[in-house]
Design an enzyme around this catalytic site. Structure first.
Site, PDB file in Angstrom:
ATOM      1  N   CYS A 100     -55.996 -42.043 -14.243  1.00 12.67           N
ATOM      2  CA  CYS A 100     -57.499 -42.071 -14.376  1.00 12.67           C
ATOM      3  C   CYS A 100     -57.980 -40.592 -14.506  1.00 12.67           C
ATOM      4  O   CYS A 100     -58.077 -40.021 -13.078  1.00 12.67           O
ATOM      5  CB  CYS A 100     -57.914 -42.980 -13.287  1.00 12.67           C
ATOM      6  SG  CYS A 100     -60.122 -43.078 -13.151  1.00 12.67           S
ATOM      7  N   CYS A 113     -61.393 -40.546 -12.100  1.00 14.42           N
ATOM      8  CA  CYS A 113     -61.187 -40.545 -10.798  1.00 14.42           C
ATOM      9  C   CYS A 113     -60.539 -39.257 -10.197  1.00 14.42           C
ATOM     10  O   CYS A 113     -60.808 -38.985  -9.111  1.00 14.42           O
ATOM     11  CB  CYS A 113     -60.031 -41.708 -10.271  1.00 14.42           C
ATOM     12  SG  CYS A 113     -60.345 -43.260 -11.422  1.00 14.42           S
ATOM     13  N   ASP A 114     -59.733 -38.660 -10.747  1.00 16.45           N
ATOM     14  CA  ASP A 114     -58.768 -37.828 -10.108  1.00 16.45           C
ATOM     15  C   ASP A 114     -58.868 -36.398 -10.725  1.00 16.45           C
ATOM     16  O   ASP A 114     -58.513 -35.161 -10.328  1.00 16.45           O
ATOM     17  CB  ASP A 114     -57.335 -37.873 -10.234  1.00 16.45           C
ATOM     18  CG  ASP A 114     -57.087 -39.347  -9.578  1.00 16.45           C
ATOM     19  OD1 ASP A 114     -57.701 -39.550  -8.289  1.00 16.45           O
ATOM     20  OD2 ASP A 114     -56.206 -40.039 -10.090  1.00 16.45           O
TER      21      ASP A 114
END
Ligand code: NDP
Length: 302
Positions: free
Chosen positions: A131, A134-135
């Site tokens: 992701c 997300c990261d």
């Protein structure tokens, strides 16, 4: 136990759209969701939702969630572990509770495919991610790669280029199958280098990722490996009902979002629809709600 008109498993675009419509049609509807908003909430920019020129995945997911909620859907953050038919009703069981419904909608989505390369599991959350949204921010001023040749890989490469100094896009074929608008943006982004005809052989490092080795033997130093190589449909809950699956394990639906079992519907990424988009999943959810309504009322429409 009270019997609802419709049980919906899944709180992504498809499930939430089904819920919003079902509730507006007057059906007593219960929706189960692990991740409110679903997979779209892990997408950076959404620019192909008709009527909204540009929004973010989290905003779209949360708006759909709110829309279903204010329409009267009962939201449950419970994980459904099994579904069975008892007489005329469907029974969905979580760890603590049981719910009954006259109809059931599978909007269970999909999960990320893994590469299966050595080092992938070892460095999960230590440089390996599924992701970018997300990261990606953890890789400011770092070198990363994104593996995959579809639109997800293209979009994630563009997002990662906002943070990283260099983004390798590793495509195993000789073509990147992304939306033309995204292909154009990639061509204009000097931080992205596409490596065609390459696959990851191994991910290497110490405490965290330090480099990858490609099947051609080439080694590339980097700190982050993002994987966007497609999805696996989550359909195992539907199998005990006798729901028919495609060879890819997707739930087969018709143009009414009906499965082969009366009263069982499916929509979104868990189905055998060829062109899977947030908006197509949403439309399938709306369709499931309408034909579920017809089934509950024993009529062919309003
Ligand atoms: P796709 O299935 O489209 O693409 C997967 C890519 O990963 C392919 O290029 C495939 O290569 C490659 N791949 C698969 N396995 C491996 C492997 N082991 N090693 C290296 N490469 C591999 O997945 P996407 O996630 O990109 O898209 C999924 C669906 O979601 C599509 O239908 C897409 O249209 C949709 N989508 C919708 C969006 C939206 O609503 N806006 C945004 C993004 C995606 P190969 O071709 O060789 O098999």
């Amino acid at each position: 136990m009270e019997t609802s008109d419709m049980l919906i498993i899944g709180g992504g675009c498809a499930g939430l759209s089904a819920g919003m419509y079902a509730a507006r049609l007057g059906l007593k509807t219960v929706l189960f969701a692990e991740l409110p908003g679903g997979l779209i909430t892990t997408t950076h920019v959404v620019e192909n939702w008709p009527g909204i020129i540009s929004t973010t995945g989290p905003d779209l997911g949360m708006n759909l969630w709110e829309h279903a909620k204010v329409s009267g859907v009962v939201m449950k953050s419970e994980v459904i572990q099994s579904v069975e038919k008892q007489g005329d009703v469907f029974v969905a069981k979580s760890r603590r509770n049981e719910y009954q419904g006259k109809t059931i909608v599978f909007a269970t989505g999909s999960k990320h495919k893994h590469l299966g390369a050595p080092g992938e599991e070892e460095f999960a959350n230590k440089g390996v991610s599924y992701c970018a949204l997300c990261d990606g921010a953890f890789f400011k001023e770092k070198i990363v790669c994104i593996v995959g040749g579809g639109d997800s890989a293209a979009k994630e490469a563009l997002f990662l280029a906002q943070h990283a100094t260099k983004v390798y896009l590793i495509v195993r074929k000789d073509v990147l199958r992304a939306e033309p608008a995204n292909l154009k943006l990639i061509e204009q982004e000097p931080k992205i280098e596409i490596l065609f005809g390459e696959e990851v052989a191994e991910i290497l490092g110490g405490e965290s990722v330090e480099k990858i080795r490609l099947k051609s033997g080439k080694e590339l130093a980097m700190q982050g490996v993002f994987v966007a190589i497609g999805q696996i449909p989550l359909t195992e809950l539907a199998v005990p009902l006798g729901v028919e699956l495609s060879t890819k394990g997707e739930i087969k639906i018709n143009r009414h979002s009906e499965t082969n079992i009366a009263g069982v519907y499916a929509c979104g990424d868990c189905t055998d629809t060829e062109f899977k988009q947030a908006i197509t999943g949403s439309a399938e959810g709306v369709t499931a709600a309408y034909f579920g309504f017809s089934y509950v009322k024993g009529s062919s429409g309003f």
